[in-house]
Design a protein around this motif. Sequence first.
Motif, short mmCIF file in Angstrom:
data_model
loop_
_atom_site.label_atom_id
_atom_site.label_comp_id
_atom_site.label_asym_id
_atom_site.label_seq_id
_atom_site.Cartn_x
_atom_site.Cartn_y
_atom_site.Cartn_z
N LEU A 191 0.83 -1.20 0.00
CA LEU A 191 0.00 0.00 0.00
C LEU A 191 0.87 1.26 0.00
N ASP A 192 1.99 1.23 0.72
CA ASP A 192 2.92 2.35 0.66
C ASP A 192 3.52 2.48 -0.73
N ARG A 193 3.68 1.34 -1.39
CA ARG A 193 4.25 1.38 -2.73
C ARG A 193 3.35 2.13 -3.70
N THR A 194 2.04 2.09 -3.49
CA THR A 194 1.16 2.87 -4.37
C THR A 194 1.44 4.36 -4.22
N HIS A 195 1.83 4.79 -3.00
CA HIS A 195 2.17 6.21 -2.82
C HIS A 195 3.47 6.54 -3.55
N ARG A 196 4.39 5.58 -3.61
CA ARG A 196 5.62 5.78 -4.38
C ARG A 196 5.26 6.01 -5.86
N GLN A 197 4.36 5.18 -6.36
CA GLN A 197 3.96 5.31 -7.76
C GLN A 197 3.37 6.69 -8.02
N GLN A 198 2.52 7.13 -7.11
CA GLN A 198 1.86 8.42 -7.29
C GLN A 198 2.86 9.58 -7.25
N ALA A 199 3.83 9.50 -6.32
CA ALA A 199 4.86 10.54 -6.24
C ALA A 199 5.73 10.55 -7.50
N PHE A 200 5.98 9.37 -8.04
CA PHE A 200 6.79 9.28 -9.25
C PHE A 200 6.09 9.94 -10.43
N ILE A 201 4.77 9.77 -10.49
CA ILE A 201 4.01 10.41 -11.56
C ILE A 201 4.19 11.93 -11.51
N ALA A 202 4.15 12.48 -10.29
CA ALA A 202 4.36 13.93 -10.14
C ALA A 202 5.73 14.32 -10.67
N GLY A 203 6.74 13.51 -10.36
CA GLY A 203 8.08 13.79 -10.85
C GLY A 203 8.17 13.73 -12.36
N VAL A 204 7.46 12.78 -12.96
CA VAL A 204 7.45 12.66 -14.42
C VAL A 204 6.86 13.90 -15.06
N MET A 205 5.74 14.37 -14.53
CA MET A 205 5.10 15.54 -15.12
C MET A 205 5.99 16.78 -15.01
N VAL A 206 6.68 16.92 -13.86
CA VAL A 206 7.61 18.04 -13.71
C VAL A 206 8.75 17.93 -14.71
N GLN A 207 9.25 16.70 -14.89
CA GLN A 207 10.35 16.47 -15.83
C GLN A 207 9.94 16.80 -17.26
N LEU A 208 8.74 16.39 -17.65
CA LEU A 208 8.26 16.69 -19.00
C LEU A 208 8.18 18.19 -19.24
N GLN A 209 7.73 18.91 -18.20
CA GLN A 209 7.62 20.36 -18.34
C GLN A 209 9.00 21.01 -18.43
N LYS A 210 9.94 20.56 -17.57
CA LYS A 210 11.28 21.14 -17.57
C LYS A 210 12.00 20.92 -18.90
N GLN A 211 11.77 19.75 -19.49
CA GLN A 211 12.45 19.41 -20.74
C GLN A 211 11.78 20.04 -21.95
N GLY A 212 10.64 20.68 -21.75
CA GLY A 212 9.95 21.29 -22.88
C GLY A 212 9.38 20.29 -23.85
N VAL A 213 9.04 19.10 -23.33
CA VAL A 213 8.53 18.03 -24.19
C VAL A 213 7.24 18.44 -24.88
N PHE A 214 6.44 19.26 -24.22
CA PHE A 214 5.14 19.63 -24.77
C PHE A 214 5.26 20.42 -26.07
N SER A 215 6.42 21.03 -26.32
CA SER A 215 6.55 21.88 -27.50
C SER A 215 7.69 21.46 -28.42
N ASP A 216 8.38 20.36 -28.11
CA ASP A 216 9.53 19.93 -28.90
C ASP A 216 9.18 18.64 -29.64
N VAL A 217 9.02 18.73 -30.96
CA VAL A 217 8.58 17.57 -31.75
C VAL A 217 9.59 16.43 -31.69
N ARG A 218 10.89 16.76 -31.68
CA ARG A 218 11.90 15.69 -31.63
C ARG A 218 11.79 14.89 -30.34
#
Length: 417
Positions: free
Chosen positions: A250-277
């Motif tokens: 059950l604690d591991r599900t919280h790890r998964q959820q926290a990781f998702i937050a990190g992924v979204m931050v990473q996508l934004q930092k890398q400019g993935v939303f606007s970089d076609v490559r």
Amino acid sequence: MKRRPSGFRGGRVALTLLSVLVLAVTGTIWWSTNLVIGGFDVSRALAEAKVAKSTGGAANILVMGLDSRKDRNGDDLPADVLQQLHAGDGSNGGYNTNTLILLHVPADGKKVVAFSIPRDDYVSLVGVKSREKGKIKEAYGLRKAEVADQLAAQGVSGRDLEEQSRESARAATLATVERLVGVPIDHFAEVSLVGFYDLAKTLGGVEVCLNNPVRDGYSGAAFPAGRQKLNAAQSLAFVRQRHGLADGDLDRTHRQQAFIAGVMVQLQKQGVFSDVRKLQSLISVAQQDVVVSDGWDLEQFARQVGQIAGTDLTFTTLPVTGYANVGDQAVNLVDAKAIRAQVQKAFGQSIPDPADEEESTSTSPAADAPKQVGYTEAAAPATTSAPATTPVGPTVAPGPTPDAGTTLRGGEIPCVD
């Protein structure tokens, strides 16, 4: 007294929503820029499962993280890949769905909620002939084995056998989840163990935060406390670890959820939303390992994803009332009626309760569920006779305090145990 029996193999792996988020965020942007997204395996299991559909523009998406050391043809993954995964060999893992997360995206995209379903929840299985009840993660593997045996007897082999048996396995999982949660399922995405690793590697590292230092030989997790950036192998260890955590799985599900937050931050930092490559790189990786449901209108979903990126996402782990033994297995006891009421209230949807509903495993009262709205009814799955269910042993420990939910706010990375 330990809260959970310890007889679980360390190689069992929980995946996360990373793949569907990458697919949703990147794949739908490709559609919205009139670029062609192809190469994904498409499943028609929703039709076989005969699950209900949402109405009014809302969408419920089930993410299935498949714990298998096999590729899409049923062959063992290369030894060097398995070594990187720190996950044993091809004999480990089986075909369990060790991660099940149901995401609700309302028509206006303003209140996105998701429920993590603990993999060891002891539930009624739908579409499985060999067993009436079992751990929810087992529906996939049990049904796959049944269909594979039937196909092999007919002379089917190789990739055809693997594909057809997996389709029925997906259908059984979908129908079983729908029965438990009592809401429609409109789309699903399935990602394999190696798929998670490949996607995390492509992202080039993800930032997470730990409240305390950890060291776990089973998962390979060895991290200090505080914020830190993890590579792909470390990311897998981060979301796999359950040993040494107070509430284990059950604690591991919280790890998964926290990781998702990190992924979204990473996508934004890398400019993935606007970089076609960068989009192309992620899409290419996802195409190798992600299976998506047929009929998913990605162009329509793109508009909703654009709203999701700027809104809060609330995760809740479904409640467990206690722990018991069924035969030689340790299982989670659940109150199916209370779970349905909780999910239905959060989603604002409901479907009729199963006609053969059993008595609850808990004496806690269920909240009132909304009227049966927000769905179109599908034909009922075919019923099959099943052997008698193995008796559930006495409760060996009470369940944890119900999860009040974790809200992931845009740009924030929560610290977890």
